[in-house]
Design an enzyme around this catalytic site. Structure first.
Site, short mmCIF file in Angstrom:
data_model
loop_
_atom_site.label_atom_id
_atom_site.label_comp_id
_atom_site.label_asym_id
_atom_site.label_seq_id
_atom_site.Cartn_x
_atom_site.Cartn_y
_atom_site.Cartn_z
N GLY A 125 138.18 9.04 76.61
CA GLY A 125 138.97 8.08 75.85
C GLY A 125 138.06 7.24 74.98
N CYS A 126 138.39 5.98 74.79
CA CYS A 126 137.61 5.09 73.94
C CYS A 126 136.14 5.08 74.37
CB CYS A 126 138.17 3.68 74.00
SG CYS A 126 137.19 2.47 73.10
N PHE A 127 135.23 5.43 73.45
CA PHE A 127 133.82 5.51 73.84
C PHE A 127 133.21 4.15 74.14
CE2 PHE A 127 133.21 6.75 69.08
CZ PHE A 127 133.55 5.48 68.64
N CYS A 180 134.34 2.08 76.16
CA CYS A 180 134.50 1.86 77.60
C CYS A 180 133.72 2.84 78.45
CB CYS A 180 135.98 1.95 77.96
SG CYS A 180 137.02 0.71 77.15
#
Length: 210
Positions: free
Chosen positions: A49-51, A53
């Site tokens: 997902g969002c890099f 995080c």
């Protein structure tokens, strides 16, 4: 006190110079014989997902040298964030982890990866949906593939459900724009707001417990 002759002084200077040269030459050969530390490092690549995080969990590990946010798996030669986030390039948001195998194993990195994703989401991760936010392990060789497949089987057995997270061959990794790197450190308030609002930690707790 006896004075040294000019010839004696010159002889002493020559001897000292030769000794210093031999010491330097020997140490240089020893340095050349030792492999560069960078040659002992290995690479692991994960999409979760969002890099933003996915960097912190790996940065905290002893043996991890660096984590770089970027894009992998797509068709566009030089993807930008705008292109990838629009979902038209085929890339995943991912992190490339550089680590020292003498200090931390690939198996440990994979374990940390699993604990930071939702392995049952086939549409993305948490509040981010789209193929660019899918979770995946990108393997760099047969050994990584074997360990990743084994870990996936363990996760499925533990959680009692099929895991949709794929294990794929690593392709070219493109580092993301500089403002994305270490975002959680550069913009801690915005990062925390995003992470909380996206429900990441809440869902992780539901899947993995405490």
């Amino acid at each position: 006190m006896r004075r040294r002759s000019l010839g004696g002084i010159i002889a002493v200077v020559i001897c000292v110079a030769i000794a210093a040269w031999l010491t330097f030459s020997g140490s240089s050969r020893d340095a050349e014989a030792q492999p560069s530390p960078s040659l002992r490092l290995a690479k692991a690549t994960f999409a979760g997902g969002c890099f933003w995080c996915m960097e912190p969990p790996f940065d905290r590990l002893d043996g991890v040298v660096s984590s770089t946010s970027g894009y992998i798996g797509g068709r566009t030669p030089a993807p930008t964030y705008e292109q990838v986030s629009a979902g038209g390039t085929g890339h995943y948001e991912a992190v490339e982890v550089l680590y020292d195998p003498a200090k931390i194993s690939y198996t440990r990195l994979v374990e940390v990866f699993w604990r930071n994703i939702d392995p049952f989401d086939a549409r993305g991760q948490f509040c981010d949906k789209g193929t660019q936010y899918l979770a995946a392990i990108f393997v760099h060789d047969e050994e990584q593939e074997k360990l990743a497949e084994s870990s996936k089987a363990v996760v499925e057995e533990r959680l009692g459900r099929p895991v949709v997270t794929e294990i794929l061959a690593a392709t070219r990794f493109h580092a993301a724009e500089e403002y994305h790197q270490d975002y959680y450190q550069k913009n801690p308030i915005r990062y925390k707001f995003y992470r909380t609002g996206c429900g990441r930690d809440r869902r992780l707790a539901e899947v993995w417990g405490d």
